[in-house]
Design a protein around this motif. Structure first.
Motif, PDB file in Angstrom:
ATOM      1  N   UNK A 142       0.817  -1.214   0.000  1.00 26.19           N
ATOM      2  CA  UNK A 142       0.000   0.000   0.000  1.00 26.19           C
ATOM      3  C   UNK A 142       0.855   1.270   0.000  1.00 26.19           C
ATOM      4  N   UNK A 143       0.185   2.408  -0.047  1.00 30.69           N
ATOM      5  CA  UNK A 143       0.868   3.697  -0.055  1.00 30.69           C
ATOM      6  C   UNK A 143       0.850   4.393   1.294  1.00 30.69           C
ATOM      7  N   UNK A 144       1.344   5.632   1.297  1.00 34.02           N
ATOM      8  CA  UNK A 144       1.465   6.438   2.512  1.00 34.02           C
ATOM      9  C   UNK A 144       0.108   6.681   3.166  1.00 34.02           C
ATOM     10  N   UNK A 145       0.030   6.459   4.472  1.00 36.84           N
ATOM     11  CA  UNK A 145      -1.158   6.794   5.240  1.00 36.84           C
ATOM     12  C   UNK A 145      -2.326   5.857   5.035  1.00 36.84           C
ATOM     13  N   UNK A 146      -2.081   4.690   4.465  1.00 37.20           N
ATOM     14  CA  UNK A 146      -3.191   3.787   4.149  1.00 37.20           C
ATOM     15  C   UNK A 146      -3.107   2.507   4.966  1.00 37.20           C
TER      16      UNK A 146
END
Length: 293
Positions: A73-77
């Motif tokens: 996943x990506x940042x903040x997820x």
């Protein structure tokens, strides 16, 4: 007009998330800064909750899909939300799918369910352990990786510096800020308006500084060979991405990489940054990439 306003709002929110950090979060992240990969002692990434279709540890890859696929996943997820549609789609195609939330801040309320906040080195060490666990469970020697945004950069560190080149067959990245980003000009503007942004502020939040290239992390990651090992790289980018800008920052150089602009293959795809994870056109492109020999 409304879409443009939404893009700016999302970009501004991303900047605020990166800069306005609770003291406890800052301390938790900074503790891993400046360490070597071998010196980082990290907990396992969070496997639960997982999206539907993922983390069936009894799953054995088939002849049609001979390698397990790990979603990053990506940042903040959280992994469960980020791949809530893509994971069951892959499972329905017959893949063995695995994922988890990396880089969490366990001592920060609310944020402790989200990921991508720790340094790239910290999160890559978690990915290393998770890949080993997946290989042991499936009896395979290689995995395929699909990563979005930060999840398209962090595995590159794993591949280059933690032995991942010998364990990864194909790596597909969606909108990865491989050469830094401008966030639709907001980061560039911030450099002009906020004295010490790169030198004093962003380093408080290491992963942000690493992804904007303020610390030179990406320069070091890209030095020499951008696509090391016998890995099949695919870098997908969208012309209408509002966060990873310019979109060409996602592309890599090398003989073993295919750089793809979403709109060249799917002209009707809008391709906002987050929507890539929910776009069937992106999934189809990824299907083809995962089948590269």
């Amino acid at each position: 007009m409304l879409k443009s306003l939404r893009h700016v709002t999302v970009a501004a929110a991303a900047v605020l998330m990166c800069v306005l950090v609770a003291p406890g979060a800052t301390a938790a992240v900074r503790q891993s800064t400046g360490t070597t990969p071998a010196a980082i002692a990290v907990p396992p990434l969070q496997e639960d909750p997982a999206p539907r279709g993922a983390n069936d540890w009894s799953c054995k890859p088939s002849a049609a899909h001979p390698r397990p696929v790990i979603l990053v996943h990506g940042f903040g997820a959280p992994a469960a939300g980020h791949f809530s549609l893509y994971s069951p789609y892959l499972k329905a195609q017959g893949y063995c799918v695995f994922t988890g939330t990396y880089g969490t801040l366990k001592d920060v309320p609310l944020v402790n369910l989200l990921g991508g906040f720790q340094s790239i080195e910290y999160s890559a060490a978690q990915l290393d352990a998770f890949v080993n666990k997946v290989l042991a469970a499936t009896g395979k020697q290689e995995v395929d990786l699909v990563g979005h945004s930060e999840g398209g950069v962090m595995p590159r560190y794993y591949i280059k510096n933690l032995g991942g080149a010998a364990k990864v067959h194909s790596f597909v990245s969606w909108a990865a800020p491989n050469h830094g980003l401008t966030i639709s000009g907001l980061y560039t503007l911030g450099q002009k308006l906020i004295p010490g942004l790169d030198e004093k502020i962003l380093p408080l939040w290491p992963v942000t500084s690493q992804l904007t290239n303020g610390t030179g992390f990406l320069d070091r990651l890209n030095a020499g060979d951008e696509t090391p090992g016998d890995v099949r790289y695919t870098a997908l980018a969208s012309k209408t991405d509002e966060l990873v800008t310019p979109y060409t920052t996602s592309f890599l150089t090398g003989d073993n990489v295919e750089n793809i602009t979403l709109q060249d293959q799917s002209p009707k795809s809008w391709g906002e940054h987050m929507s890539l994870a929910f776009d069937p056109a992106v999934w189809k492109i990824t299907d083809k990439a995962l089948q590269r020999n």
